[in-house]
Write a protein that holds these residues in place. Structure first.
Motif, PDB file in Angstrom:
ATOM      1  N   VAL A 128       8.121   2.804  -0.191  1.00 36.14           N
ATOM      2  CA  VAL A 128       7.273   1.633  -0.423  1.00 36.14           C
ATOM      3  C   VAL A 128       7.120   1.386  -1.921  1.00 36.14           C
ATOM      4  O   VAL A 128       7.207   0.245  -2.393  1.00 36.14           O
ATOM      5  CB  VAL A 128       5.897   1.818   0.241  1.00 36.14           C
ATOM      6  CG1 VAL A 128       4.916   0.730  -0.207  1.00 36.14           C
ATOM      7  CG2 VAL A 128       6.042   1.791   1.762  1.00 36.14           C
ATOM      8  N   ARG A 129       6.911   2.455  -2.679  1.00 30.17           N
ATOM      9  CA  ARG A 129       6.809   2.302  -4.137  1.00 30.17           C
ATOM     10  C   ARG A 129       8.094   1.730  -4.709  1.00 30.17           C
ATOM     11  O   ARG A 129       8.070   0.862  -5.591  1.00 30.17           O
ATOM     12  CB  ARG A 129       6.497   3.668  -4.775  1.00 30.17           C
ATOM     13  CG  ARG A 129       6.558   3.665  -6.304  1.00 30.17           C
ATOM     14  CD  ARG A 129       5.468   2.771  -6.871  1.00 30.17           C
ATOM     15  NE  ARG A 129       5.571   2.628  -8.325  1.00 30.17           N
ATOM     16  CZ  ARG A 129       5.940   1.520  -8.946  1.00 30.17           C
ATOM     17  NH1 ARG A 129       6.309   0.438  -8.258  1.00 30.17           N
ATOM     18  NH2 ARG A 129       5.951   1.452 -10.260  1.00 30.17           N
ATOM     19  N   SER A 130       9.222   2.178  -4.206  1.00 29.08           N
ATOM     20  CA  SER A 130      10.505   1.667  -4.669  1.00 29.08           C
ATOM     21  C   SER A 130      10.674   0.190  -4.320  1.00 29.08           C
ATOM     22  O   SER A 130      11.174  -0.604  -5.113  1.00 29.08           O
ATOM     23  CB  SER A 130      11.641   2.498  -4.061  1.00 29.08           C
ATOM     24  OG  SER A 130      12.899   2.052  -4.519  1.00 29.08           O
ATOM     25  N   PHE A 131      10.231  -0.181  -3.116  1.00 32.45           N
ATOM     26  CA  PHE A 131      10.278  -1.590  -2.713  1.00 32.45           C
ATOM     27  C   PHE A 131       9.554  -2.462  -3.732  1.00 32.45           C
ATOM     28  O   PHE A 131      10.021  -3.556  -4.074  1.00 32.45           O
ATOM     29  CB  PHE A 131       9.606  -1.780  -1.354  1.00 32.45           C
ATOM     30  CG  PHE A 131      10.436  -1.399  -0.154  1.00 32.45           C
ATOM     31  CD1 PHE A 131      11.815  -1.351  -0.203  1.00 32.45           C
ATOM     32  CD2 PHE A 131       9.808  -1.112   1.056  1.00 32.45           C
ATOM     33  CE1 PHE A 131      12.572  -1.010   0.916  1.00 32.45           C
ATOM     34  CE2 PHE A 131      10.552  -0.782   2.180  1.00 32.45           C
ATOM     35  CZ  PHE A 131      11.927  -0.727   2.117  1.00 32.45           C
ATOM     36  N   ALA A 132       8.406  -2.016  -4.193  1.00 34.52           N
ATOM     37  CA  ALA A 132       7.614  -2.831  -5.122  1.00 34.52           C
ATOM     38  C   ALA A 132       8.397  -3.145  -6.384  1.00 34.52           C
ATOM     39  O   ALA A 132       8.353  -4.269  -6.893  1.00 34.52           O
ATOM     40  CB  ALA A 132       6.305  -2.114  -5.466  1.00 34.52           C
ATOM     41  N   ARG A 133       9.119  -2.176  -6.887  1.00 32.58           N
ATOM     42  CA  ARG A 133       9.927  -2.400  -8.098  1.00 32.58           C
ATOM     43  C   ARG A 133      11.045  -3.407  -7.827  1.00 32.58           C
ATOM     44  O   ARG A 133      11.249  -4.362  -8.582  1.00 32.58           O
ATOM     45  CB  ARG A 133      10.537  -1.081  -8.574  1.00 32.58           C
ATOM     46  CG  ARG A 133       9.555  -0.090  -9.167  1.00 32.58           C
ATOM     47  CD  ARG A 133      10.328   1.051  -9.820  1.00 32.58           C
ATOM     48  NE  ARG A 133       9.447   2.020 -10.443  1.00 32.58           N
ATOM     49  CZ  ARG A 133       9.076   3.160  -9.890  1.00 32.58           C
ATOM     50  NH1 ARG A 133       9.494   3.476  -8.670  1.00 32.58           N
ATOM     51  NH2 ARG A 133       8.297   4.000 -10.529  1.00 32.58           N
ATOM     52  N   THR A 134      11.789  -3.163  -6.756  1.00 32.23           N
ATOM     53  CA  THR A 134      12.943  -4.011  -6.456  1.00 32.23           C
ATOM     54  C   THR A 134      12.524  -5.434  -6.133  1.00 32.23           C
ATOM     55  O   THR A 134      13.093  -6.403  -6.653  1.00 32.23           O
ATOM     56  CB  THR A 134      13.731  -3.430  -5.269  1.00 32.23           C
ATOM     57  OG1 THR A 134      14.121  -2.101  -5.575  1.00 32.23           O
ATOM     58  CG2 THR A 134      14.973  -4.256  -4.990  1.00 32.23           C
ATOM     59  N   TRP A 135      11.513  -5.577  -5.278  1.00 28.06           N
ATOM     60  CA  TRP A 135      11.096  -6.918  -4.871  1.00 28.06           C
ATOM     61  C   TRP A 135      10.445  -7.677  -6.018  1.00 28.06           C
ATOM     62  O   TRP A 135      10.569  -8.903  -6.099  1.00 28.06           O
ATOM     63  CB  TRP A 135      10.156  -6.836  -3.674  1.00 28.06           C
ATOM     64  CG  TRP A 135      10.808  -6.244  -2.455  1.00 28.06           C
ATOM     65  CD1 TRP A 135      12.155  -6.080  -2.239  1.00 28.06           C
ATOM     66  CD2 TRP A 135      10.156  -5.709  -1.299  1.00 28.06           C
ATOM     67  NE1 TRP A 135      12.374  -5.485  -1.017  1.00 28.06           N
ATOM     68  CE2 TRP A 135      11.175  -5.248  -0.415  1.00 28.06           C
ATOM     69  CE3 TRP A 135       8.821  -5.576  -0.923  1.00 28.06           C
ATOM     70  CZ2 TRP A 135      10.869  -4.661   0.817  1.00 28.06           C
ATOM     71  CZ3 TRP A 135       8.521  -4.995   0.303  1.00 28.06           C
ATOM     72  CH2 TRP A 135       9.547  -4.548   1.167  1.00 28.06           C
ATOM     73  N   ALA A 136       9.772  -6.964  -6.914  1.00 24.13           N
ATOM     74  CA  ALA A 136       9.210  -7.622  -8.092  1.00 24.13           C
ATOM     75  C   ALA A 136      10.324  -8.278  -8.902  1.00 24.13           C
ATOM     76  O   ALA A 136      10.183  -9.408  -9.397  1.00 24.13           O
ATOM     77  CB  ALA A 136       8.452  -6.619  -8.953  1.00 24.13           C
ATOM     78  N   ASN A 137      11.429  -7.584  -9.019  1.00 23.29           N
ATOM     79  CA  ASN A 137      12.571  -8.119  -9.769  1.00 23.29           C
ATOM     80  C   ASN A 137      13.229  -9.276  -9.030  1.00 23.29           C
ATOM     81  O   ASN A 137      13.631 -10.285  -9.623  1.00 23.29           O
ATOM     82  CB  ASN A 137      13.589  -6.997 -10.010  1.00 23.29           C
ATOM     83  CG  ASN A 137      14.433  -7.226 -11.233  1.00 23.29           C
ATOM     84  OD1 ASN A 137      14.038  -7.936 -12.150  1.00 23.29           O
ATOM     85  ND2 ASN A 137      15.609  -6.623 -11.260  1.00 23.29           N
TER      86      ASN A 137
ATOM     87  N   ASN B 171       0.843  -1.192   0.000  1.00 25.28           N
ATOM     88  CA  ASN B 171       0.000   0.000   0.000  1.00 25.28           C
ATOM     89  C   ASN B 171       0.880   1.244   0.000  1.00 25.28           C
ATOM     90  O   ASN B 171       1.460   1.612   1.023  1.00 25.28           O
ATOM     91  CB  ASN B 171      -0.932   0.002   1.207  1.00 25.28           C
ATOM     92  CG  ASN B 171      -2.085   0.984   1.035  1.00 25.28           C
ATOM     93  OD1 ASN B 171      -2.197   1.648   0.013  1.00 25.28           O
ATOM     94  ND2 ASN B 171      -2.937   1.071   2.034  1.00 25.28           N
ATOM     95  N   ALA B 172       0.997   1.871  -1.159  1.00 26.35           N
ATOM     96  CA  ALA B 172       1.762   3.118  -1.291  1.00 26.35           C
ATOM     97  C   ALA B 172       0.781   4.284  -1.130  1.00 26.35           C
ATOM     98  O   ALA B 172      -0.158   4.203  -0.352  1.00 26.35           O
ATOM     99  CB  ALA B 172       2.484   3.148  -2.631  1.00 26.35           C
ATOM    100  N   SER B 173       0.967   5.365  -1.850  1.00 23.22           N
ATOM    101  CA  SER B 173       0.067   6.508  -1.746  1.00 23.22           C
ATOM    102  C   SER B 173       0.384   7.528  -2.820  1.00 23.22           C
ATOM    103  O   SER B 173       1.550   7.703  -3.205  1.00 23.22           O
ATOM    104  CB  SER B 173       0.210   7.173  -0.369  1.00 23.22           C
ATOM    105  OG  SER B 173      -0.524   8.382  -0.309  1.00 23.22           O
ATOM    106  N   THR B 174      -0.636   8.242  -3.266  1.00 25.87           N
ATOM    107  CA  THR B 174      -0.401   9.346  -4.184  1.00 25.87           C
ATOM    108  C   THR B 174       0.397  10.463  -3.518  1.00 25.87           C
ATOM    109  O   THR B 174       1.013  11.285  -4.198  1.00 25.87           O
ATOM    110  CB  THR B 174      -1.731   9.931  -4.692  1.00 25.87           C
ATOM    111  OG1 THR B 174      -2.527  10.341  -3.572  1.00 25.87           O
ATOM    112  CG2 THR B 174      -2.506   8.906  -5.512  1.00 25.87           C
ATOM    113  N   ALA B 175       0.416  10.486  -2.173  1.00 21.92           N
ATOM    114  CA  ALA B 175       1.171  11.510  -1.453  1.00 21.92           C
ATOM    115  C   ALA B 175       2.641  11.473  -1.794  1.00 21.92           C
ATOM    116  O   ALA B 175       3.344  12.491  -1.660  1.00 21.92           O
ATOM    117  CB  ALA B 175       0.984  11.337   0.062  1.00 21.92           C
TER     118      ALA B 175
END
Length: 252
Positions: free
Chosen positions: A158-167, A136-140
């Protein structure tokens, strides 16, 4: 048959009267058995009563590794692994650069960044092939609203985590994605209004809704629908993405 029939899911912050509970309700409705966790026992019990037999409520704090271990021990005991993880639990602060304190920073980053990382890290041994992890990230994180510096920075992480962990997890068939809600009408918004010194949250909410292209605040159920989509095979070609549920706030 729901889109998650027979699956096992975990929702952190699942007891709160907002996105977490709405998502737990939706995932259960789609056929999953949902483990919910949170710090407020009374709210967890209330959520469990609403959802019924398809839920297991586990009181705990994602900043406490022992609480996460206890949660995942119960998931392990069920014997079916873990198919869906919604790392939802978060906290916010409302302070400008000149007023933000060390305590503010520690509290926000301990929950939103460290807590999110530990939530996913400790789930790794349980995640089944083809599992879905939703953060759960946020537009903020993107629009630089005054006094939201710590919160926005934590959600950018958190948004950055999603990219890295996806990879990192794609070879296990695990899809990691993020969802970025805009202003959602939850109890958290009421608490935020209090932090902002607003005596009546009605005007505060109206102001937030007026800044959204669709002309209103979102409902927790609308975010839950997006999470359920990312959790299901319907989103099988999405990985590392950020799904905006923001009424066009960051789009138009």
């Amino acid at each position: 048959m729901g889109t998650l029939e027979g699956k096992t899911a975990v929702v952190t912050g699942g007891g709160t009267r907002g996105i977490g509970r709405a998502t737990a309700v939706r995932l259960a409705a789609e056929g999953a058995h949902v483990f919910i966790t949170g710090r407020r026992t009374a709210e967890l019990d209330e959520a469990a009563e609403v959802i019924g037999s398809a839920v297991t409520a586990v009181p705990g704090d994602i900043t406490d590794p022992a609480d996460l271990d206890r949660l995942y021990a119960l998931v392990r005991e069920r014997g079916q692994g873990l198919d869906v993880l919604f790392a939802n639990a978060a906290t916010a602060s409302f302070a400008t650069l000149e007023r933000i304190t060390e305590e503010d920073l520690d509290r926000v980053f301990d929950v939103n960044v460290k807590g999110t990382l530990r939530t996913v890290q400790k789930a790794l041994p349980l995640l089944n092939h083809g599992a879905a992890v939703i953060l759960n990230a946020s537009t903020a994180a993107e629009h630089g609203a005054p006094a939201f510096g710590a919160y926005a920075a934590s959600k950018a992480a958190v948004r950055s985590f999603a990219r890295t962990w996806a990879n990192e997890l794609k070879d296990r068939g695990i899809r990691v994605n993020a969802v970025s809600p805009g202003p959602i009408d939850t109890s958290g918004i009421t608490e935020l209004a209090e932090l902002a010194g607003e005596q009546d949250d009605t005007a505060f909410k109206a102001n937030l809704g007026a800044g959204v292209a669709i002309g209103r605040m979102g409902r927790p159920e609308e975010v839950a629908a997006a999470v359920a989509f990312l959790a299901s095979a319907d989103s099988s070609y999405l990985i590392g993405t950020n799904l905006y549920v923001d009424g066009g706030e960051n789009q138009i």
